[in-house]
Design a protein around this motif. Structure first.
Motif, PDB file in Angstrom:
ATOM      1  N   TYR A 162       0.833  -1.204   0.000  1.00  0.00           N
ATOM      2  CA  TYR A 162       0.000   0.000   0.000  1.00  0.00           C
ATOM      3  C   TYR A 162       0.870   1.258   0.000  1.00  0.00           C
ATOM      4  O   TYR A 162       0.635   2.206  -0.770  1.00  0.00           O
ATOM      5  CB  TYR A 162      -0.919   0.000   1.222  1.00  0.00           C
ATOM      6  N   VAL A 166       1.011   4.145  -3.070  1.00  0.00           N
ATOM      7  CA  VAL A 166       0.752   5.559  -2.806  1.00  0.00           C
ATOM      8  C   VAL A 166       1.974   6.405  -3.167  1.00  0.00           C
ATOM      9  O   VAL A 166       1.856   7.474  -3.771  1.00  0.00           O
ATOM     10  CB  VAL A 166       0.374   5.762  -1.325  1.00  0.00           C
ATOM     11  N   TRP A 171       0.843  10.101  -4.672  1.00  0.00           N
ATOM     12  CA  TRP A 171      -0.340  10.518  -3.916  1.00  0.00           C
ATOM     13  C   TRP A 171       0.092  10.752  -2.470  1.00  0.00           C
ATOM     14  O   TRP A 171       0.345   9.800  -1.725  1.00  0.00           O
ATOM     15  CB  TRP A 171      -1.423   9.444  -3.977  1.00  0.00           C
ATOM     16  N   TYR A 173      -0.984  10.984   0.463  1.00  0.00           N
ATOM     17  CA  TYR A 173      -2.139  10.750   1.330  1.00  0.00           C
ATOM     18  C   TYR A 173      -1.819   9.626   2.317  1.00  0.00           C
ATOM     19  O   TYR A 173      -1.028   8.730   2.029  1.00  0.00           O
ATOM     20  CB  TYR A 173      -3.372  10.341   0.514  1.00  0.00           C
ATOM     21  N   LEU A 175      -4.358   7.085   3.927  1.00  0.00           N
ATOM     22  CA  LEU A 175      -5.757   6.743   3.719  1.00  0.00           C
ATOM     23  C   LEU A 175      -6.383   7.855   2.869  1.00  0.00           C
ATOM     24  O   LEU A 175      -5.908   8.122   1.778  1.00  0.00           O
ATOM     25  CB  LEU A 175      -6.472   6.546   5.056  1.00  0.00           C
ATOM     26  N   TRP A 176      -7.408   8.534   3.368  1.00  0.00           N
ATOM     27  CA  TRP A 176      -8.030   9.610   2.577  1.00  0.00           C
ATOM     28  C   TRP A 176      -7.662  10.996   3.133  1.00  0.00           C
ATOM     29  O   TRP A 176      -8.233  11.993   2.744  1.00  0.00           O
ATOM     30  CB  TRP A 176      -9.557   9.455   2.565  1.00  0.00           C
ATOM     31  N   TYR A 177      -6.654  11.034   4.013  1.00  0.00           N
ATOM     32  CA  TYR A 177      -6.212  12.303   4.582  1.00  0.00           C
ATOM     33  C   TYR A 177      -4.946  12.781   3.875  1.00  0.00           C
ATOM     34  O   TYR A 177      -3.993  12.015   3.721  1.00  0.00           O
ATOM     35  CB  TYR A 177      -5.922  12.152   6.079  1.00  0.00           C
ATOM     36  N   PRO A 178      -4.893  14.037   3.459  1.00  0.00           N
ATOM     37  CA  PRO A 178      -3.645  14.565   2.875  1.00  0.00           C
ATOM     38  C   PRO A 178      -2.520  14.521   3.911  1.00  0.00           C
ATOM     39  O   PRO A 178      -2.725  14.817   5.087  1.00  0.00           O
ATOM     40  CB  PRO A 178      -4.000  16.017   2.512  1.00  0.00           C
ATOM     41  N   LYS A 179      -1.345  14.135   3.461  1.00  0.00           N
ATOM     42  CA  LYS A 179      -0.199  14.083   4.366  1.00  0.00           C
ATOM     43  C   LYS A 179       0.137  15.476   4.878  1.00  0.00           C
ATOM     44  O   LYS A 179       0.112  16.442   4.120  1.00  0.00           O
ATOM     45  CB  LYS A 179       1.028  13.512   3.649  1.00  0.00           C
ATOM     46  N   THR A 189       0.349   3.545   6.439  1.00  0.00           N
ATOM     47  CA  THR A 189      -0.727   4.163   7.217  1.00  0.00           C
ATOM     48  C   THR A 189      -0.200   4.860   8.462  1.00  0.00           C
ATOM     49  O   THR A 189      -0.990   5.308   9.305  1.00  0.00           O
ATOM     50  CB  THR A 189      -1.765   3.115   7.629  1.00  0.00           C
TER      51      THR A 189
END
Length: 461
Positions: A162, A166, A171, A173, A175-179, A189
């Motif tokens: 994963y 990413v 990307w 990110y 999960l769905w949160y911007p780093k 994660t």
């Protein structure tokens, strides 16, 4: 499926899913983990009371780690109590009483500068103890122990895959949160690249152990060549390939400390596997050669950033020496009592000076061992490490006295080496996901370090 097997699989599911919510380093995440581990403990205890199961590991085999660990928990609880002698209480409570007009001293005083934070640290430590206890009692069955090792390796591969997807897709990110930190680094994660690097190192250890363990043909005579080929192609190579995926993610995390600690722990693992006769003399050279080839290839392909950071290593730029120096000063001011488990953030504010950047909030000491001594006091830290040493000693002895399944204590020794070394420069083991994973590995390794005849067979009724 027996109730104990179901319990063990639920335990595995909790531990391997802990990294998903930011390594469980959020109040709701670690709290939920603690509650669920507590429910599993109650379930297991109910089964024992009802006679549907019995403790696979008798208490006489657990006194070594259980007694010092319990003492630490009791001391952490006492640090929050107002019943301790006045001389043990932190001076801040007396200063607060003076400012507020108290005549005879504070209405409440404690060793801990923040009792609520100490209770939080106590609950988290108790959660790791619960994971260890369940792993010891339920991981005694060799099939479950093998399942734990495979599950941890698979989880390590999945998180690494994963993270690589990413990263390679650019990307930024989690999960769905911007780093919001560590852009350009693989963190999967996790928020912190160093914590992820340590977790990836544990997954790599599991893959290497399974790879070496798979290089053991069971046949003899005419079937030996066929069984060797089957062992290499079916039981070993998939884990070597998985290890390459994890190793690539580890290198792309650009964590120098995790990279070096993982390298040292791999050496410990190889020595332990050889000592436990898992890695036989005839297979040592081919296995080590294969690991070196894959490792060098990984470094050449993906290790530019990490190697460059190692080449330019300068810890002074990060303020680590000053941070550790001031932590030592704090330890010297309260060597016997500490400041309260988990209270480094508020306690360190009393000691930081202008040598540290004003914009940086130091909620960890970046040295787990110094922070533990500051939190618990030197006696408390020594007692805590006595519990760890007791587990390590049993695992080391298990390499010699066991005739099979020595791979589990070998992985336990390597994992504690990894996090122990990494703890000299960072705080990865203080992430709940990493701490719970280590507790699981140590528990299974401890359980698999005893001969069956030493305490009888377990019963799953």
């Amino acid at each position: 499926m027996t109730a104990n097997t179901l319990l063990f699989r639920l335990l595995l599911a909790l531990v391997v899913s802990a990294p998903i919510p930011f390594a469980a380093q959020r109040p709701w995440a670690w709290s939920l983990l603690g509650v669920l581990i507590g429910l599993l403990l109650l379930w297991w205890g109910g089964l024992v009371i009802a006679g549907r199961a019995r403790a696979a590991m008798p208490m006489r085999r657990l006194w070594g780690p259980a007694v010092p660990f319990s003492i630490v928990l009791i001391w952490a609880a006492l640090q929050t109590s107002g019943l301790v002698p006045a001389g043990w209480q932190h001076p801040l409570w007396w200063e607060a009483a003076r400012v507020s007009g108290g005549v005879d001293g504070p209405m409440f005083g404690s060793v801990s500068v923040d009792p609520s934070m100490t209770l939080t640290g106590l609950l988290r430590l108790a959660t790791y103890g619960g994971v260890f206890w369940l792993a010891v009692q339920l991981g005694r069955e060799r099939a479950r122990a093998r399942e734990a090792l495979v599950t941890l390796a698979t989880a390590g591969i999945a998180y690494a895959a994963y993270g690589l997807v990413v990263h390679l897709g650019s990307w930024e990110y989690i999960l769905w949160y911007p780093k919001w930190a560590y852009h350009g680094d693989v963190t999967a994660t996790f928020v912190n690249r160093n914590a992820y690097g340590a977790y990836a190192g544990i997954g790599l250890l599991c893959c290497v152990a399974l790879f070496v363990h798979g290089l053991r043909p069971s046949g003899s005579g005419d079937r030996r060549a066929f069984d060797l080929a089957e062992a290499v192609l079916v039981r070993a190579l998939p884990y070597l390939a998985g290890g390459l995926v994890i190793g690539t993610a580890l290198l792309l995390s650009h964590s120098r400390g995790a990279f070096l600690a993982t390298g040292a722990s791999l050496l410990v693992l190889i020595v332990a596997l050889a000592k436990g006769r898992i890695l036989r003399p005839g297979a040592t050279v081919p296995a080590v050669a294969a690991l070196l080839v894959v490792g060098v290839a990984g470094v050449l392909i993906s290790g530019d950033g990490t190697v460059d950071r190692l080449w330019r290593m300068n810890i002074d730029q990060e303020g680590r020496p000053d941070l550790m120096r001031q932590t030592l000063v704090a330890i010297g001011d309260a060597p016997w009592t500490g400041y309260g488990l988990g209270t480094f953030l508020p306690a360190f504010r009393l000691y930081r000076d202008s040598t540290l950047a004003d914009s940086v909030v130091y909620d960890f000491a970046h040295n787990v061992h110094l922070e533990l001594a500051m939190d618990l006091g030197l006696p408390g830290a020594i007692v805590f490490y006595a519990a760890i040493v007791a587990v390590v000693a049993v695992c080391a002895a298990g390499l010699v006295r066991r005739r099979r399944d020595q791979v589990h204590p070998a992985v336990a020794l390597a994992a504690v080496t990894l996090l122990g070394l990494h703890g000299l420069v960072d705080f990865s083991s203080q992430m709940p996901a990493v701490g719970a994973t280590l507790a699981l590995i140590l528990g299974v390794g401890y359980a698999q370090s005893w001969n069956t005849v030493e305490h009888g067979r377990s019963s799953d009724r």
